[in-house]
Structures are given as structure tokens and as C-alpha cells.
Design a protein around this motif. Structure first.
Motif: not given
Length: 343
Positions: A33-39
Motif C-alpha cells: 500500500g502506501r509504504i510503497e508510495d513512500l518508498a
């Protein structure tokens, strides 16, 4: 406004390749999810495929406010210096959270209305002992705003030489009043939607605070960022805005704490829109006005814990999320390697 070198724009042409790198990891597509966006954000900020977020520092900017001469806070201004002393002694909430997540703390005296004792973690950057009373006159001169921005930017650039991640927080009695006025003009938004209880105002205290801030707002029609900071800004807020600029100039992600730090980030973004790409908003504060601020910036924070302390506590709690996102890019095996046994 000159606070150093220009902010480097992110190379968004790399986004597709970074997404493909993530999609090739040993996990279902989009499953983090949003952890991928943050990465992806961290990789774009660092201009590498393998960003780092191991070394984190919280910069706590402290200052006093002439507005509190009108009792807009439930506490006297002397509490600012007392809490800075507590931070330096390692006994504040921010110290406990920093220890929990493995972050260092620097405390910056941007404008405390007291002379603070020497301490290895204290950076003396005082512009003046507190601001003027914004209900009666501009809180700062344009020269003072400029100096605070430049000092904050320089401090963040220096921190960027030693740290992968810069979090910003603050300490300053009555700074929620200053932040509300900044939000009112720079969002823009109705003043009553920007004013909250701060450090514990009751219903009567909140009504008084709003009335004082209405007087301050009616005194000037300023809407340009530098003018708004001069009319209403606290020195810790202005210096934090400079730190946002400086961190972006150093290509470091900026973890923005809550309402007060958010007002600094809002001012920095209104001054230099490119810095928005470097800001990661840590949490949704329970302080009234923060939702208005986040909406004005078009951002979704990482956490929502009903917090409203300040000191950078919310930013610290988000540090492990940035570390996890960076490790996702650098440490997780590809699906091809897993299937081939090449791990």
C-alpha cells in the motif's frame, strides 16, 4: 526570499522504473500500500534506487510569542524555557520517543524569552527574545523573518551532512495562535476554522483566544508568505520553515510533525512550491485546524493517533515507517531471485 541554494526538483521520469523495481519484489503487487508510495518518494528525493533512512534527527525549534501578553494560551510564556530545559535534560515526551525509535535530538533556541544555560544539544540561533504582540503590531520585521529563514535553512543543510532524515518539531507557548493566523491567511481559510484549544484552553479560554486573534487578523490584510510570517509568525515557526527549505536543498526528506510544524511547512511551500515534494506529513493532529491545513496542502498523513502535543512527538513515531520504506527498496529480494533460489 533567499535561504541558500535552489531546491532541486525531483526527477519524476524515474517513477516508472522505481515502481517496476517494487513490483518485482517478492510480494504481491501493491500489497504494501502506501509504504510503497513512500518508498518511491524516498528514492526520488535521494535520487538513488536504494534510499537510506537509518540516521534520523529531530530538530526542535523553540520560541516565545508576544501574543501571549493577551493570554491566548492557558499557560504563561515562562513554560517555554522550562520545557526547553526539560528537553535538554532528556525528560520530555520527545526524548522518550526519540530513544524508542533511535533518533537524535537537537534543540534550537530561535527566540526563547530567556537566556538558556549552555548544553551540548542546544543550538543558539536566537533572533530576539520572543516576538512582538501581533494583536497590536507586526510580530517580526521582514529582516527578522529573512534572518530566521536563512538560519533555519543553514541548520538543516548542516544536519543533512550527518543524517538521512530530518524531522521538525517545536516548543513555544502560544504558538498554536500564531500557526492559526498563518493558516488563516496562507490556506486561506476562515479564522474560526483554524483556531483550536492549543495546550488546553477551556471553552471560555478558546472564545477569548479567537477574539484576540480576530483583532490580530483585522489589523492587517497581508496574504503574501513573507508578509504573513512578519505579521503573525513565531520565530520557531519561521526558522522551521527555513529548515524545510534547507532540508530540501540537501535532498533530505522532512518529517513534518503536527499543527505548528505544519504551519511552517505550509509557509515554506507557499514560498517555494518545490519543497512540497520533500515533506512527509507524519500524523493528523487532534488540534482544530490541522485537517484544514492538510486539505489545503492536499496531503494525507501517515498516522492518526489523536495526538496534539507537539515537540516533534508525532514525527518521531513515523520514523520507523520511513525506515521500513527505505529497507523495502534496498533489502527485499526480487521474486526472480526467490524463484531461482538465488538469495
Amino acid at each position: 526570499m533567499t535561504a541558500g541554494s535552489a531546491v532541486p526538483p525531483l526527477d519524476r521520469s524515474r517513477t516508472a522504473a522505481l515502481r517496476a523495481r517494487l513490483d518485482g519484489k517478492a510480494k504481491p503487487l501493491g500489497s504494501l500500500g502506501r509504504i510503497e508510495d513512500l518508498a518511491v518518494r524516498l528514492a526520488l528525493i535521494s535520487d538513488t534506487d536504494t534510499p537510506k533512512a537509518d540516521r534520523a534527527v529531530l530538530m526542535v525549534f523553540a520560541g516565545d510569542h508576544g501574543l501571549n501578553q493577551a493570554s491566548v494560551s492557558a499557560y504563561p510564556s515562562s513554560v517555554t524555557a522550562a520545557m526547553v530545559t526539560t528537553l535538554l535534560a532528556g525528560r520530555a515526551s520527545a526524548n522518550a520517543f526519540a530513544a524508542a525509535v533511535g533518533a537524535e535530538i537537537l534543540i534550537i533556541d530561535a527566540g526563547v524569552d530567556a537566556e538558556l544555560a549552555e548544553h551540548p544539544a542546544l543550538i543558539r540561533a536566537k533572533i530576539r527574545r520572543g516576538t512582538r504582540n501581533a494583536a497590536e503590531e507586526p510580530a517580526l520585521t521582514l529582516d527578522e523573518v529573512q534572518t530566521a529563514l536563512v538560519r533555519g535553512a543553514a541548520l538543516a543543510r548542516a544536519a543533512g551532512q550527518d543524517f538521512d532524515l530530518i524531522a521538525i518539531g517545536e516548543m513555544g507557548i502560544a504558538n498554536s495562535a500564531s500557526a492559526a493566523l498563518i493558516l488563516h491567511r496562507l490556506a486561506p481559510a476562515p479564522l474560526e476554522d483554524c483556531v483550536g484549544a492549543g495546550a488546553g484552553q477551556d471553552i471560555e479560554g478558546l472564545a477569548h483566544k479567537l477574539a484576540v486573534l480576530e483583532v490580530a487578523a483585522d489589523r492587517t490584510e497581508a496574504v503574501e508568505p513573507m508578509d504573513v510570517l512578519a505579521e503573525f509568525g513565531g520565530l520557531e515557526i519561521v526558522m522551521m520553515a527555513g529548515a524545510v527549505l534547507g532540508a530540501a536543498q540537501a535532498r533530505k526528506p522532512v518529517l513534518v510533525d503536527g499543527f505548528i510544524a505544519g504551519a511552517a511547512a505550509l509557509a515554506a511551500i507557499r514560498l517555494v512550491p518545490e519543497v512540497a515534494d520533500y515533506c512527509v506529513f507524519a500524523h493528523r493532529s487532534a488540534e482544530r485546524g490541522h485537517a484544514v491545513m492538510l486539505e489545503a496542502l492536499g496531503v494525507e498523513p501517515l498516522l492518526d493517533l489523536d495526538m496534539r502535543l507537539g515537540e516533534g512527538t508525532g514525527a518521531l513515531l513515523a520514523v520507523p515507517l520511513l525506515r521500513a520504506a527505505a529497507k523495502l527498496m534496498s533489502d527485499v529480494a526480487s521474486l526472480d531471485d526467490v524463484l531461482s533460489g538465488n538469495i
